[in-house]
Design a protein around this motif. Structure first.
Motif, PDB file in Angstrom:
ATOM      1  N   GLU A  86       0.831  -1.206   0.000  1.00 41.41           N
ATOM      2  CA  GLU A  86       0.000   0.000   0.000  1.00 41.41           C
ATOM      3  C   GLU A  86       0.867   1.257   0.000  1.00 41.41           C
ATOM      4  OE1 GLU A  86      -3.869   1.609   2.535  1.00 41.41           O
ATOM      5  OE2 GLU A  86      -3.238  -0.494   2.699  1.00 41.41           O
ATOM      6  N   LEU A  87       1.976   1.230   0.714  1.00 40.93           N
ATOM      7  CA  LEU A  87       2.895   2.368   0.717  1.00 40.93           C
ATOM      8  C   LEU A  87       3.444   2.656  -0.677  1.00 40.93           C
ATOM      9  CD1 LEU A  87       5.049   1.859   3.971  1.00 40.93           C
ATOM     10  CD2 LEU A  87       3.516   3.764   3.480  1.00 40.93           C
ATOM     11  N   MET A  88       3.639   1.591  -1.442  1.00 44.74           N
ATOM     12  CA  MET A  88       4.214   1.733  -2.774  1.00 44.74           C
ATOM     13  C   MET A  88       3.197   2.225  -3.797  1.00 44.74           C
ATOM     14  SD  MET A  88       6.503  -1.757  -2.773  1.00 44.74           S
ATOM     15  CE  MET A  88       7.124  -1.522  -4.442  1.00 44.74           C
ATOM     16  N   THR A  89       1.946   1.859  -3.601  1.00 49.49           N
ATOM     17  CA  THR A  89       0.929   2.165  -4.613  1.00 49.49           C
ATOM     18  C   THR A  89       0.059   3.362  -4.263  1.00 49.49           C
ATOM     19  OG1 THR A  89      -0.578   0.554  -3.601  1.00 49.49           O
ATOM     20  CG2 THR A  89       0.814  -0.223  -5.410  1.00 49.49           C
ATOM     21  N   LYS A  90      -0.047   3.679  -2.967  1.00 47.13           N
ATOM     22  CA  LYS A  90      -0.901   4.790  -2.526  1.00 47.13           C
ATOM     23  C   LYS A  90      -0.091   5.721  -1.627  1.00 47.13           C
ATOM     24  CE  LYS A  90      -4.947   1.727  -2.445  1.00 47.13           C
ATOM     25  NZ  LYS A  90      -6.002   1.147  -1.582  1.00 47.13           N
ATOM     26  N   LYS A  91       0.656   6.596  -2.237  1.00 48.22           N
ATOM     27  CA  LYS A  91       1.514   7.514  -1.493  1.00 48.22           C
ATOM     28  C   LYS A  91       0.677   8.372  -0.528  1.00 48.22           C
ATOM     29  CE  LYS A  91       5.207   6.353  -3.865  1.00 48.22           C
ATOM     30  NZ  LYS A  91       6.285   5.548  -3.286  1.00 48.22           N
ATOM     31  N   GLY A  92       1.135   8.429   0.719  1.00 44.82           N
ATOM     32  CA  GLY A  92       0.478   9.268   1.712  1.00 44.82           C
ATOM     33  C   GLY A  92      -0.786   8.697   2.298  1.00 44.82           C
ATOM     34  N   ALA A  93      -1.113   7.436   1.968  1.00 42.74           N
ATOM     35  CA  ALA A  93      -2.367   6.851   2.456  1.00 42.74           C
ATOM     36  C   ALA A  93      -2.258   6.369   3.901  1.00 42.74           C
ATOM     37  CB  ALA A  93      -2.789   5.692   1.552  1.00 42.74           C
TER      38      ALA A  93
END
Length: 533
Positions: A86-93
């Motif tokens: 998720e860190l890689m695909t959704k920055k700042g999530a």
């Protein structure tokens, strides 16, 4: 040719795709299976489940596998890996920008650099063609080149890609035996050495040999490294727990071991062996020499095999404690081959070297009759041999550069730098844990871990029950989701009933430790505020 084959396969799949759209087509499931070679996603249409059932179900699996658990790579880590994606695909999530893995003793994954001399020798052994090149003299140290030639001369065909003797290459076992003699001051027979893919396969091998049914028991410390409970379960034995004393710095009290031994025997369990982890995992204690003598005497009198996990022998951080192998202790007491059966485990994954992925290690097997040794060799031979790079590393670990060698000063600086940094990290984390409300943490005298005890509010315990999980797992999951810090619940290692812990490695690089401390401190305060009322 390779491109032609791949292209041909894709063409066939494209031509036939329309035929495989309908579940009623008898080749539909073949199509689904084929497509998995081109996708990481599982492919299964449940609409036709009435006409098809998979041959393997949980009910048909080996129940020993179902019983086996390994918390170090369990549920919390699975969540961490999902968050990593998720860190890689959704920055700042997420409320953090990186996952800090404190769950497993895997130093190089967290930035620790390998020892230069070891890697130079490995590189030269794997590609001996460069040994004769003039430029090699400028790229590699003279002693690394000399060591590589010596090792290659011991390998049949000078081929690191070939099988070796099932116990390991004889010349490397000679080197390891000589290193053990230097360490202990007592003779070591190279024929007692079995080179393995790390310590774990060696432990499995001994459990396979010692356990024949649930009536066979193995005494294990609690808390323990879950390799032992997992391997005992897989091989169908009974784990006989003895509890380490947290109040005395995770001391091993022989009265507790005796009590558990007698209780197991009263239930018809034949206790075959005693496991001792020194320095301790997950608890970090280093046994005193007098305590070790008591353990040796106990095993001798009770007829138990002593299984000595000594993979953290280089990791001792307090000046008042020193590592002594159990073999050294037994020999110093005057006990030889006919007095006590002892198996010592060592690994290249730990220490200051941290070469986990190279999968190297050995066990030293003493005090067994020739017919039993023959059976141990037979089990080893079923696996053909351990990997050659791991064998070479095991020999290097037990025979590093010496004073006067070209690499000695740089080797010593790398080794001492890693170990002194680990000691500082352990102290910083220990102090941080002890500053938290409701948390107490014993000193990490050795190994790579701290095992703090947490006292959670009743409201948090009830919330864990509502979430159908253990309170320590509930805490660790909340910690991960809030901070990205991965630790392992104490229940995965075993703990005294009614107590709660988690295991945290000291391995994040030193410049990351302040972030671990600040994130953990802020989370813990928020958690306690939420559940205190």
């Amino acid at each position: 040719m390779r491109r032609f084959v791949i292209g041909r396969a894709r063409t066939l799949l494209e031509r036939s795709s329309s035929r495989y759209q309908q579940p009623n087509n008898p080749t539909y499931f073949l199509s689904s299976s084929s497509s998995r070679f081109f996708s990481s996603e599982p492919s299964m249409d449940s609409s036709d489940s009435s006409d098809f059932s998979l041959p393997v179900t949980l009910d048909s699996l080996n129940p020993k596998v179902l019983k086996c658990e390994y918390a170090v790579r369990g549920e919390i880590v699975s969540i961490a890996q999902r968050l990593q994606e998720e860190l890689m695909t959704k920055k700042g999530a997420l409320p953090f920008d990186e996952i800090l893995y404190c769950n497993i003793g895997n130093p190089q994954s967290l930035g620790q650099q390998p020892i230069t001399f070891f890697r130079e020798v490995l590189a030269l052994c794997d590609h001996p063609a460069i040994l004769d090149r003039s430029e090699t003299q400028g790229l590699f140290s003279a002693d690394a080149i000399e060591r590589a030639w010596k090792i290659l001369d011991q390998i049949p065909g000078r081929a690191t890609g070939a099988y070796s003797h099932s116990q390991g290459i004889k010349g490397l076992r000679d080197t390891i035996a000589a290193g053990i003699e230097v360490r202990d001051g007592f003779h070591c027979d190279p024929n007692d050495i079995f080179l393995t893919d790390g310590a774990s396969p060696a432990v499995h091998m001994m459990m396979q040999l010692l356990i024949s049914s649930e009536a066979d028991g193995i005494l294990c410390p609690i808390p323990q490294y879950p390799l032992y409970s997992a391997s005992i379960a897989l091989h169908g034995g009974t784990l006989v727990p003895y509890y380490l004393d947290e109040a005395t710095g995770w001391g091993l009290e022989l009265s507790e071991v005796k009590r558990q031994l007698e209780a197991a025997r009263s239930k018809g369990v034949t206790v075959r062996a005693l496991v001792v982890i020194n320095p301790g995992n997950p608890t970090g204690q280093v046994l005193a020499e007098d305590n070790q003598r008591e353990i040796v005497e106990f095993c001798r009198q009770e007829g138990l095999v002593l299984l000595a996990d000594e993979v953290y022998q280089e990791n001792v951080y307090v000046p008042e404690k020193k590592f002594h192998s159990f073999k050294k202790i037994a020999r110093s007491m005057g006990y030889g081959e006919k007095d006590i059966s002892l198996v010592s485990f060592q690994s290249v994954s730990k220490g200051y070297y941290g070469e986990c992925g190279k999968r190297g290690g050995y066990m030293e097997v003493t005090g067994f009759t020739p017919d039993i040794r023959e059976q141990i060799y037979k089990v080893a031979s079923v696996n053909l041999c351990s990997n050659i790079s791991g064998q070479i590393l095991a020999s290097l670990v037990m025979s590093p550069p010496k004073v006067g060698d070209e690499s000695y000063e740089s080797y010593r600086a790398e080794r001492d730098g890693i170990l002194s940094s680990l000691a500082r990290r352990a102290k910083t984390l220990e102090d941080a844990f002890n500053s938290l409300e409701g948390v107490t943490c014993n000193k990490a005298e050795g190994a790579m871990y701290l095992f703090p005890r947490i006292h959670l509010p009743e409201k948090a315990i009830k919330a864990a029950e509502a979430a159908k999980t253990s309170p320590d797992a509930f805490y660790c999951r909340r910690l991960l989701n809030a901070t990205g810090i991965v630790v392992v619940p104490g229940s995965g290692f075993g703990q005294v009933p009614g107590t709660l812990h988690f295991r945290c490695t000291i391995l994040p690089q030193e410049d990351k430790i302040p972030a671990v401390v600040s994130r953990l401190t802020d989370f813990h305060k928020s958690f306690m505020d939420e559940f205190r009322g």
